[in-house]
Design a protein around this motif. Sequence first.
Motif, PDB file in Angstrom:
ATOM      1  N   PHE A  38       0.805  -1.123  -0.067  1.00 34.32           N
ATOM      2  CA  PHE A  38      -0.154   0.127  -0.067  1.00 34.32           C
ATOM      3  C   PHE A  38       0.857   1.248   0.001  1.00 34.32           C
ATOM      4  O   PHE A  38       0.527   2.176  -0.797  1.00 34.32           O
ATOM      5  N   ALA A  39       1.929   1.123   0.922  1.00 34.30           N
ATOM      6  CA  ALA A  39       2.758   2.329   0.968  1.00 34.30           C
ATOM      7  C   ALA A  39       3.378   2.657  -0.324  1.00 34.30           C
ATOM      8  O   ALA A  39       3.393   3.655  -1.079  1.00 34.30           O
ATOM      9  N   ILE A  40       3.934   1.609  -1.132  1.00 31.60           N
ATOM     10  CA  ILE A  40       4.631   1.724  -2.356  1.00 31.60           C
ATOM     11  C   ILE A  40       3.496   2.346  -3.459  1.00 31.60           C
ATOM     12  O   ILE A  40       3.797   3.293  -4.086  1.00 31.60           O
ATOM     13  N   ARG A  41       2.353   1.946  -3.389  1.00 28.68           N
ATOM     14  CA  ARG A  41       1.404   2.325  -4.192  1.00 28.68           C
ATOM     15  C   ARG A  41       0.941   3.692  -4.158  1.00 28.68           C
ATOM     16  O   ARG A  41       0.756   4.699  -4.942  1.00 28.68           O
ATOM     17  N   PRO A  90       8.740   5.925  12.294  1.00 28.70           N
ATOM     18  CA  PRO A  90       8.434   6.870  11.129  1.00 28.70           C
ATOM     19  C   PRO A  90       6.783   6.913  11.104  1.00 28.70           C
ATOM     20  O   PRO A  90       6.186   5.985  11.318  1.00 28.70           O
ATOM     21  N   SER A  91       6.247   8.149  10.604  1.00 28.47           N
ATOM     22  CA  SER A  91       5.055   8.217  10.249  1.00 28.47           C
ATOM     23  C   SER A  91       4.891   8.165   8.629  1.00 28.47           C
ATOM     24  O   SER A  91       5.641   8.327   7.923  1.00 28.47           O
ATOM     25  N   PHE A  92       3.741   7.359   8.185  1.00 28.11           N
ATOM     26  CA  PHE A  92       3.314   7.333   6.832  1.00 28.11           C
ATOM     27  C   PHE A  92       2.078   8.064   6.770  1.00 28.11           C
ATOM     28  O   PHE A  92       1.044   8.163   7.541  1.00 28.11           O
ATOM     29  N   PRO A  93       2.078   9.047   5.663  1.00 24.02           N
ATOM     30  CA  PRO A  93       2.792   9.198   4.471  1.00 24.02           C
ATOM     31  C   PRO A  93       4.055  10.167   4.457  1.00 24.02           C
ATOM     32  O   PRO A  93       4.657  10.511   3.725  1.00 24.02           O
ATOM     33  N   SER A  95       6.866   9.572   5.672  1.00 24.35           N
ATOM     34  CA  SER A  95       7.962   9.103   5.158  1.00 24.35           C
ATOM     35  C   SER A  95       8.068   8.774   3.490  1.00 24.35           C
ATOM     36  O   SER A  95       9.278   8.403   3.241  1.00 24.35           O
ATOM     37  N   CYS A  96       7.078   9.074   2.930  1.00 20.14           N
ATOM     38  CA  CYS A  96       7.180   9.018   1.319  1.00 20.14           C
ATOM     39  C   CYS A  96       8.095  10.180   0.863  1.00 20.14           C
ATOM     40  O   CYS A  96       7.851  11.145   1.291  1.00 20.14           O
ATOM     41  N   PRO A  97       9.049   9.711  -0.082  1.00 19.09           N
ATOM     42  CA  PRO A  97       9.937  10.687  -0.292  1.00 19.09           C
ATOM     43  C   PRO A  97       9.387  11.929  -1.340  1.00 19.09           C
ATOM     44  O   PRO A  97       9.784  12.940  -1.983  1.00 19.09           O
ATOM     45  N   TYR A  98       8.045  11.749  -1.752  1.00 16.77           N
ATOM     46  CA  TYR A  98       7.411  12.519  -2.765  1.00 16.77           C
ATOM     47  C   TYR A  98       6.432  13.539  -2.122  1.00 16.77           C
ATOM     48  O   TYR A  98       5.729  14.049  -2.726  1.00 16.77           O
ATOM     49  N   VAL A  99       6.383  13.671  -0.962  1.00 19.37           N
ATOM     50  CA  VAL A  99       5.800  14.625  -0.188  1.00 19.37           C
ATOM     51  C   VAL A  99       6.559  15.410   0.766  1.00 19.37           C
ATOM     52  O   VAL A  99       7.628  15.220   1.140  1.00 19.37           O
ATOM     53  N   PHE A 122      11.305  10.617   8.210  1.00 23.71           N
ATOM     54  CA  PHE A 122      12.130   9.548   7.844  1.00 23.71           C
ATOM     55  C   PHE A 122      11.343   8.249   7.674  1.00 23.71           C
ATOM     56  O   PHE A 122      10.192   8.036   7.848  1.00 23.71           O
ATOM     57  N   SER A 123      12.222   7.409   7.077  1.00 22.74           N
ATOM     58  CA  SER A 123      11.433   5.928   6.774  1.00 22.74           C
ATOM     59  C   SER A 123      12.652   4.884   7.229  1.00 22.74           C
ATOM     60  O   SER A 123      13.543   4.923   7.115  1.00 22.74           O
TER      61      SER A 123
END
Length: 124
Positions: A38-41, A90-93, A95-99, A122-123
């Motif tokens: 899900f995180a990748i998507r 870490p928190s998601f999203p 940790s996503c590099p695009y945000v 961070f992730s």
Amino acid sequence: SVSRPYTDWLEFVLNRTDTPLVISTSYGDDEQSVPKSFAIRACRCFAQLGLRGISLLFSSGDGGVGDNDPDPSTQQCFSNDGKNETKFIPSFPASCPYVTTVGGTTNIPEVAVSRFFSGGGFSN
């Protein structure tokens, strides 16, 4: 699903032509509670929005990189992979590099929060 709120929203926003240039969200989950697939998507969808010139801002979390417990003897920064290792959470999203990850502020003029910790984006 309720725990994965971005799927329907991302599909809706990606299918629009009249999106705002900045979207700010103060919601997040512990990264370890989010399925990797899900995180990748979701990150790929966030990247697609970024390519369209849309800036995505997410909260960095309220517990710092841990569980907001200043006493090391009672902290609960443990992995949920069966190993029960002590590790940062870490928190998601965020940790996503695009945000863009934004920490908490308070008052006018704004200053960084001091009543709780703010995470770092961070992730693991």
